[in-house]
Motif scaffolding. Structure first.
Motif, mmCIF file in Angstrom:
data_model
loop_
_atom_site.group_PDB
_atom_site.id
_atom_site.type_symbol
_atom_site.label_atom_id
_atom_site.label_comp_id
_atom_site.label_asym_id
_atom_site.label_seq_id
_atom_site.Cartn_x
_atom_site.Cartn_y
_atom_site.Cartn_z
ATOM 1 N N ASP A 1 -15.537 8.335 -6.849
ATOM 2 C CA ASP A 1 -14.624 8.271 -7.998
ATOM 3 C C ASP A 1 -13.170 8.250 -7.541
ATOM 4 N N ALA A 2 -12.850 9.094 -6.548
ATOM 5 C CA ALA A 2 -11.453 9.223 -6.118
ATOM 6 C C ALA A 2 -10.961 7.919 -5.482
ATOM 7 N N MET B 1 -10.647 5.321 -8.219
ATOM 8 C CA MET B 1 -9.496 5.615 -9.075
ATOM 9 C C MET B 1 -8.197 5.143 -8.398
ATOM 10 N N ASN B 2 -8.050 5.486 -7.116
ATOM 11 C CA ASN B 2 -6.825 5.089 -6.409
ATOM 12 C C ASN B 2 -6.635 3.576 -6.427
ATOM 13 N N VAL C 1 -5.721 2.272 -9.925
ATOM 14 C CA VAL C 1 -4.314 2.523 -10.241
ATOM 15 C C VAL C 1 -3.419 1.536 -9.492
ATOM 16 N N ILE C 2 -3.755 1.292 -8.224
ATOM 17 C CA ILE C 2 -2.977 0.349 -7.415
ATOM 18 C C ILE C 2 -2.991 -1.042 -8.065
ATOM 19 N N ASP D 1 -3.748 -1.896 -11.225
ATOM 20 C CA ASP D 1 -3.056 -1.864 -12.528
ATOM 21 C C ASP D 1 -1.547 -1.848 -12.331
ATOM 22 N N ASN D 2 -1.140 -1.056 -11.345
ATOM 23 C CA ASN D 2 0.292 -0.918 -11.081
ATOM 24 C C ASN D 2 0.923 -2.258 -10.697
ATOM 25 N N ILE E 1 1.234 -4.495 -13.809
ATOM 26 C CA ILE E 1 2.347 -4.100 -14.681
ATOM 27 C C ILE E 1 3.695 -4.444 -14.048
ATOM 28 N N ALA E 2 3.814 -4.174 -12.748
ATOM 29 C CA ALA E 2 5.071 -4.468 -12.049
ATOM 30 C C ALA E 2 5.394 -5.959 -12.157
ATOM 31 N N MET F 1 7.176 -2.450 -7.721
ATOM 32 C CA MET F 1 5.840 -1.829 -7.784
ATOM 33 C C MET F 1 5.874 -0.424 -7.191
ATOM 34 N N CYS F 2 6.731 -0.247 -6.163
ATOM 35 C CA CYS F 2 6.882 1.072 -5.556
ATOM 36 C C CYS F 2 8.363 1.419 -5.585
ATOM 37 N N CYS G 1 0.284 5.651 3.025
ATOM 38 C CA CYS G 1 -0.247 5.020 1.812
ATOM 39 C C CYS G 1 -1.380 4.055 2.143
ATOM 40 N N MET H 1 -5.478 6.436 0.091
ATOM 41 C CA MET H 1 -4.646 7.648 -0.022
ATOM 42 C C MET H 1 -5.154 8.805 0.839
ATOM 43 N N TRP I 1 -0.416 -0.235 1.640
ATOM 44 C CA TRP I 1 -1.142 -1.302 0.929
ATOM 45 C C TRP I 1 -0.158 -2.266 0.266
#
Lengths: 289, 192
Positions: free
Chosen positions: A38-39, A42-43, A46-47, A49-50, A53-54, A61-62, A184, A240, A272
């Motif tokens: 899951d972890a 999830m990471n 998020v990466i 999706d991020n 959006i960016a 992005m960062c 990262c 991560m 990444w």
């Protein structure tokens, strides 16, 4: 012409800070499918999706928009000094918008210059060439991954590494193990074999500009890249550093001639978010890749 | 998914475990290298009031002023280990209940979390645009002139900011576990 270059460079900076090339996105998407915990999932979600959006909103992005590093190939008709001035201007404007965070800190006073211009920054590698067009490659190199980019010298008795590719292999495994999640992860690993201390780091970073799916033109290095990609992912450090199958996304190696006395192995760890873009200006037309 | 509302207290924090997914809502502060040495240089009374029961976010944001108000544009975590010399003492002196960052922290912070009742939360490194979307408002900024944008104390109101507990108040660290597991394979790979 000058204003044209400034505007085009600003767009290059925007693209670099807010989007990722498709080879990197595809590799991240495959990693997401491949992960089990899951972890780790999830990471990676998020990466992904991020970055989406960016890109949609033209946001960095960062927040660490890194150190801008330019590799510029220019035809004889161009002035290097003028190119530098125009690119500095583009960096200043990008810092105001802001596509770039103010990232140039005076090492003595601690004062931030506020516009990413300072002693030794941005980094420019200029080279005149015989082509009739301008090619600008840009990387925004983040600080977290810069901090976990070591330089080894062979032989290294603690690793049992000699002055050969096996010694190189051990250095890279050691660097990625020691970095854990700090750079990262999943990271991208640029490796320079040989060279001087300064030329080697520059070459290791330049190796990161290669597309993930290309082949190294030297068969020995191609084999080393493939082997390390597999072995580094066996470490299980994961996205991560939470554990997982994806510790690195790619390994790119380059060999330089060295002094007889020296054998450096220089490792450019990139997060990444490998923000690399290329721009070509040919006959007034700008294209980005 | 656990909701973590700020300000919080020791009892709430002690219930959190390594691996828990949390969403943070409330007011927290950014603070990194300059901020931590500033806080440890001497007792900063004003900051005691501000930081009590809150979380310090290791983050140097990209910000923009829109119609006279600061806005967070990109605001993911920075590497936390740089605050290792200070973090546990900062928790105790200012009543902070945790730190949010990336990459994990060392033995001194792990011990500090256990002793004082604090927690280390991990956000996704590099995911700055998404993190900024959880920042609803910039309430204030301190030491902006002195430290510059990335290093200033930004007081921010966040809503459902996602993070994972990677060091809890029971002395457990996900980072130590992953390091130990990967060390076995590392030794095998280099023939130690």
């Amino acid at each position: 012409m000058s204003e044209h270059i400034k505007k085009a460079t600003l767009e290059l900076l925007r693209r670099a800070a807010t989007t990722l090339p498709s080879d990197i996105m595809n590799t991240l998407a495959r990693a997401y499918e491949n992960e089990e915990s899951d972890a780790a999932k999830m990471n990676l979600k998020v990466i992904l999706d991020n970055v989406r959006i960016a890109g949609e909103q033209s946001l960095p992005m960062c927040q660490d928009t890194g150190a801008p590093i330019f590799w510029i190939h220019y035809p004889r008709s161009y002035s290097q000094a003028e190119l530098r001035r125009k690119m500095n201007e583009a960096v200043r404007v990008a810092s105001q918008i802001p596509y770039l965070r103010p990232n140039a800190v005076d090492s003595i006073t601690g004062k931030n210059s506020g516009d990413n211009i300072g002693a030794g920054v941005p980094v420019y590698h200029f080279e005149e060439w015989d082509e009739n067009y301008l090619k600008v490659e840009l990387m925004l190199k983040g600080g977290g991954s810069e901090n976990v980019s070591p330089q080894y010298k062979l032989p290294d008795s603690s690793l049992g590494g000699g002055r050969n590719l096996e010694g190189v292999r051990r250095c890279v495994i050691d660097a990625v193990f020691k970095a854990q999640g700090l750079g990262c992860a999943p990271g991208v690993i640029g490796v320079a074999i040989g060279g001087n201390r300064d030329t080697a780091y520059a070459a290791a970073k330049k190796a990161l500009m290669r597309p993930f799916d290309d082949q190294n033109s030297m068969p020995e290095l191609n084999e080393l890249e493939q082997r390390l990609l597999k072995e580094l992912n066996e470490l299980g450090i994961g996205p991560m550093g939470f554990g997982g199958k994806t510790t690195v996304l790619a390994v790119k190696a380059v060999a330089l001639h060295r002094l007889p006395a020296c054998f450096f192995v220089s490792i450019a760890y990139n997060c990444w978010a490998l923000r690399r873009q290329t721009m070509i200006i040919k006959g007034g037309e700008v294209s980005y890749d | 998914m656990t909701e973590l509302r700020l300000p919080t207290d020791e009892a709430t924090i002690r219930e959190l475990n390594v691996g828990d997914f949390v969403e943070i809502t409330g007011v927290m502060f950014t603070g990194r290298d300059s901020a931590h040495s500033f806080l440890m240089e001497k007792e900063r009374e004003k900051f005691k009031e501000l930081l009590e029961g809150r979380i310090i976010y290791h983050c140097g944001p990209v910000v923009k002023k829109v119609d006279g108000e600061w806005k967070f544009i990109s605001a993911g975590p920075t590497t936390s280990i740089r605050e290792e010399p200070f973090q546990a003492d900062v928790f105790k002196r200012y009543g902070l209940r945790g730190a949010l960052g990336k990459g994990g922290m060392g033995k001194k912070t792990i011990a500090g979390c256990k002793e004082f009742g604090a927690v280390y939360l991990h956000a996704v490194g590099g995911a700055g645009a998404l993190a900024a979307a959880s920042v609803k408002r910039v309430k204030n900024v301190y030491m902006l002139e002195e430290f510059g944008v990335p290093e200033a104390f930004w007081e921010i109101e966040v809503e459902r900011f996602p993070a994972v507990v990677t060091i809890d108040s029971k002395g457990r660290s996900l980072h130590e576990k992953v390091r130990a597991d990967s060390e076995v394979i590392y030794k095998k790979l280099i023939g130690m």
